[in-house]
Design a protein around this motif. Structure first.
Motif, PDB file in Angstrom:
ATOM      1  N   GLY A 142       0.839  -1.203   0.000  1.00  0.00           N
ATOM      2  CA  GLY A 142       0.000   0.000   0.000  1.00  0.00           C
ATOM      3  C   GLY A 142       0.873   1.251   0.000  1.00  0.00           C
ATOM      4  O   GLY A 142       1.843   1.354   0.766  1.00  0.00           O
ATOM      5  N   TYR A 144       1.039   5.740  -0.337  1.00  0.00           N
ATOM      6  CA  TYR A 144       0.301   6.904   0.144  1.00  0.00           C
ATOM      7  C   TYR A 144      -0.703   7.368  -0.913  1.00  0.00           C
ATOM      8  O   TYR A 144      -0.390   7.458  -2.108  1.00  0.00           O
ATOM      9  CB  TYR A 144       1.272   8.050   0.454  1.00  0.00           C
ATOM     10  CG  TYR A 144       0.609   9.286   0.989  1.00  0.00           C
ATOM     11  CD1 TYR A 144       0.282   9.392   2.338  1.00  0.00           C
ATOM     12  CD2 TYR A 144       0.299  10.350   0.137  1.00  0.00           C
ATOM     13  CE1 TYR A 144      -0.325  10.530   2.827  1.00  0.00           C
ATOM     14  CE2 TYR A 144      -0.307  11.493   0.616  1.00  0.00           C
ATOM     15  CZ  TYR A 144      -0.630  11.581   1.973  1.00  0.00           C
ATOM     16  OH  TYR A 144      -1.252  12.713   2.451  1.00  0.00           O
ATOM     17  N   THR A 146      -3.445   5.947  -2.118  1.00  0.00           N
ATOM     18  CA  THR A 146      -4.290   4.961  -2.807  1.00  0.00           C
ATOM     19  C   THR A 146      -5.573   4.748  -2.014  1.00  0.00           C
ATOM     20  O   THR A 146      -5.614   4.925  -0.796  1.00  0.00           O
ATOM     21  CB  THR A 146      -3.533   3.628  -2.964  1.00  0.00           C
ATOM     22  OG1 THR A 146      -3.115   3.158  -1.684  1.00  0.00           O
ATOM     23  CG2 THR A 146      -2.323   3.785  -3.864  1.00  0.00           C
ATOM     24  N   THR A 147      -6.641   4.340  -2.735  1.00  0.00           N
ATOM     25  CA  THR A 147      -7.943   4.170  -2.086  1.00  0.00           C
ATOM     26  C   THR A 147      -8.468   2.753  -2.315  1.00  0.00           C
ATOM     27  O   THR A 147      -8.163   2.116  -3.323  1.00  0.00           O
ATOM     28  CB  THR A 147      -8.955   5.173  -2.646  1.00  0.00           C
ATOM     29  OG1 THR A 147      -9.097   4.961  -4.051  1.00  0.00           O
ATOM     30  CG2 THR A 147      -8.519   6.592  -2.371  1.00  0.00           C
ATOM     31  N   TRP A 151      -9.453   1.620   3.188  1.00  0.00           N
ATOM     32  CA  TRP A 151      -8.833   2.897   3.553  1.00  0.00           C
ATOM     33  C   TRP A 151      -9.750   4.096   3.285  1.00  0.00           C
ATOM     34  O   TRP A 151      -9.462   5.199   3.704  1.00  0.00           O
ATOM     35  CB  TRP A 151      -7.542   3.094   2.755  1.00  0.00           C
ATOM     36  CG  TRP A 151      -6.508   2.017   3.025  1.00  0.00           C
ATOM     37  CD1 TRP A 151      -6.262   1.408   4.201  1.00  0.00           C
ATOM     38  CD2 TRP A 151      -5.629   1.428   2.069  1.00  0.00           C
ATOM     39  NE1 TRP A 151      -5.262   0.484   4.068  1.00  0.00           N
ATOM     40  CE2 TRP A 151      -4.836   0.462   2.757  1.00  0.00           C
ATOM     41  CE3 TRP A 151      -5.410   1.596   0.693  1.00  0.00           C
ATOM     42  CZ2 TRP A 151      -3.875  -0.313   2.136  1.00  0.00           C
ATOM     43  CZ3 TRP A 151      -4.447   0.843   0.084  1.00  0.00           C
ATOM     44  CH2 TRP A 151      -3.663  -0.113   0.804  1.00  0.00           C
ATOM     45  N   HIS A 155      -5.078   6.164   1.428  1.00  0.00           N
ATOM     46  CA  HIS A 155      -4.143   5.573   2.374  1.00  0.00           C
ATOM     47  C   HIS A 155      -3.197   6.653   2.904  1.00  0.00           C
ATOM     48  O   HIS A 155      -2.674   7.475   2.154  1.00  0.00           O
ATOM     49  CB  HIS A 155      -3.366   4.461   1.667  1.00  0.00           C
ATOM     50  CG  HIS A 155      -2.582   3.592   2.590  1.00  0.00           C
ATOM     51  ND1 HIS A 155      -1.269   3.236   2.345  1.00  0.00           N
ATOM     52  CD2 HIS A 155      -2.917   2.987   3.764  1.00  0.00           C
ATOM     53  CE1 HIS A 155      -0.837   2.443   3.322  1.00  0.00           C
ATOM     54  NE2 HIS A 155      -1.833   2.287   4.186  1.00  0.00           N
ATOM     55  N   SER A 156      -2.940   6.623   4.211  1.00  0.00           N
ATOM     56  CA  SER A 156      -2.176   7.697   4.854  1.00  0.00           C
ATOM     57  C   SER A 156      -0.685   7.391   5.033  1.00  0.00           C
ATOM     58  O   SER A 156       0.039   8.190   5.632  1.00  0.00           O
ATOM     59  CB  SER A 156      -2.775   7.999   6.231  1.00  0.00           C
ATOM     60  OG  SER A 156      -2.769   6.834   7.037  1.00  0.00           O
ATOM     61  N   ASP A 159       2.866   0.779   3.413  1.00  0.00           N
ATOM     62  CA  ASP A 159       2.756  -0.530   4.065  1.00  0.00           C
ATOM     63  C   ASP A 159       3.867  -1.477   3.612  1.00  0.00           C
ATOM     64  O   ASP A 159       4.046  -1.712   2.411  1.00  0.00           O
ATOM     65  CB  ASP A 159       1.406  -1.169   3.751  1.00  0.00           C
ATOM     66  CG  ASP A 159       0.266  -0.519   4.513  1.00  0.00           C
ATOM     67  OD1 ASP A 159       0.563   0.274   5.437  1.00  0.00           O
ATOM     68  OD2 ASP A 159      -0.906  -0.791   4.170  1.00  0.00           O
ATOM     69  N   SER A 231      -6.416  -4.436  10.258  1.00  0.00           N
ATOM     70  CA  SER A 231      -5.386  -4.973   9.368  1.00  0.00           C
ATOM     71  C   SER A 231      -5.869  -6.272   8.741  1.00  0.00           C
ATOM     72  O   SER A 231      -6.648  -7.013   9.348  1.00  0.00           O
ATOM     73  CB  SER A 231      -4.105  -5.231  10.159  1.00  0.00           C
ATOM     74  OG  SER A 231      -3.155  -5.918   9.404  1.00  0.00           O
ATOM     75  N   HIS A 237       2.884  -0.469   9.028  1.00  0.00           N
ATOM     76  CA  HIS A 237       2.366   0.753   8.416  1.00  0.00           C
ATOM     77  C   HIS A 237       3.220   1.921   8.936  1.00  0.00           C
ATOM     78  O   HIS A 237       3.335   2.136  10.138  1.00  0.00           O
ATOM     79  CB  HIS A 237       0.899   0.951   8.812  1.00  0.00           C
ATOM     80  CG  HIS A 237       0.301   2.243   8.358  1.00  0.00           C
ATOM     81  ND1 HIS A 237      -0.263   2.409   7.106  1.00  0.00           N
ATOM     82  CD2 HIS A 237       0.154   3.439   9.011  1.00  0.00           C
ATOM     83  CE1 HIS A 237      -0.727   3.636   6.999  1.00  0.00           C
ATOM     84  NE2 HIS A 237      -0.488   4.286   8.146  1.00  0.00           N
ATOM     85  N   GLU A 239       3.943   6.101   8.768  1.00  0.00           N
ATOM     86  CA  GLU A 239       3.463   7.435   8.406  1.00  0.00           C
ATOM     87  C   GLU A 239       4.520   8.472   8.763  1.00  0.00           C
ATOM     88  O   GLU A 239       5.273   8.306   9.724  1.00  0.00           O
ATOM     89  CB  GLU A 239       2.157   7.771   9.148  1.00  0.00           C
ATOM     90  CG  GLU A 239       0.962   6.963   8.682  1.00  0.00           C
ATOM     91  CD  GLU A 239      -0.367   7.465   9.254  1.00  0.00           C
ATOM     92  OE1 GLU A 239      -0.428   8.664   9.659  1.00  0.00           O
ATOM     93  OE2 GLU A 239      -1.333   6.672   9.285  1.00  0.00           O
TER      94      GLU A 239
END
Length: 261
Positions: A142, A144, A146-147, A151, A155-156, A159, A231, A237, A239
């Protein structure tokens, strides 16, 4: 007939002529002696006269010279002694040598200490700016922004999926500011970086091994991967929060530090 008077006269004339020649030679020798006895100054005499003149000149000048000038002249002469122009006492040389040697040693020590401090400071700076991958044996599942249905709006973070229990390390040096369980994030840890105004957040860990206030460096173990919180499988993950605020795309920050997930 008598023949004796004529030879006698010839002998007398010859004798008189010899005496006159001898007298002439004697006169010339006497004249040479008189000339030799006249004053002829030698090089030594000329040198002695020059020294006397110099001494007289110094005596005259000294009446018009203050003590400061004389002191300066003495120092100049002393300094010139190193070139062999003047004779300086051995005691003076030894004292000066010891003084200057100590000064040189002190200067060298100060330079070495300054270099050591500068080197350490540079090493600390490089260490603070060093980033590393947080895990190994991963694949990215994953990125940053992406939807999907999990999420929602986007996505914040980033991954890193891998086997549960894989070692997680700090990506850079910093101070731990949070270690807790946090809803969707599961077991969560946050770090305030030393070199930048960034907060790094790790989520979904199976276990954490640091505490709040602890300082960590790049590559130091801080926890292990898991699937806690919201998850679908074991992963880490990550950030990045500039100024501790809203999340931003982590990848440009990794790339800025020559790390490419």
């Amino acid at each position: 007939m008598s023949s004796s008077p004529a030879p006698k006269r010839r002998l007398d004339v010859r004798h008189q002529s010899t005496e006159r020649a001898a007298q002439a030679r004697g006169g010339r020798r006497a004249a040479r002696r008189r000339t030799s006895s006249a004053f002829r100054p030698s090089m030594a005499t000329i040198g002695a006269l020059a020294l006397v003149a110099a001494g007289l000149g110094s005596a005259i000048i000294s009446d018009r010279t203050d003590s400061g000038t004389l002191s300066g002249d003495y120092q100049a002469l002393s300094a010139d002694a190193s070139s062999g122009g003047f004779d300086v006492s051995r005691d003076f040389d030894r004292e000066l040598l010891e003084e200057q040697t100590k000064a040189q040693a002190d200067q060298l020590l100060a330079a070495q200490q300054e270099l050591q401090v500068a080197t350490q400071a540079k090493a600390d700076e490089l260490k603070a700016n060093q980033w590393v991958l947080p895990v190994t044996g991963y694949h990215i599942t994953g990125r940053y922004g992406t939807t999907n249905s999990l999420w929602g709006k986007g996505h914040s973070g980033l991954d890193f999926a891998g086997p549960s229990g894989s070692t997680i390390v700090a990506i850079a040096s910093g101070t731990v500011i949070a270690v807790k369980y946090s809803g969707n994030c599961g077991n969560m840890t946050q770090f305030q970086l030393d070199a930048e105004d960034l907060v790094i957040m790790y989520c979904h860990q199976s276990r954490q091994v640091v505490k709040v206030g602890q300082h960590v460096v790049a590559g130091e173990v801080v926890g292990y991967t898991g699937s806690t919180g919201r998850s679908t499988g074991p992963h880490l993950h990550v950030e990045v929060k500039p100024g501790g605020g809203h999340s931003a795309d982590p990848e440009p920050y990794f790339h800025d530090h020559n790390v490419y997930p």
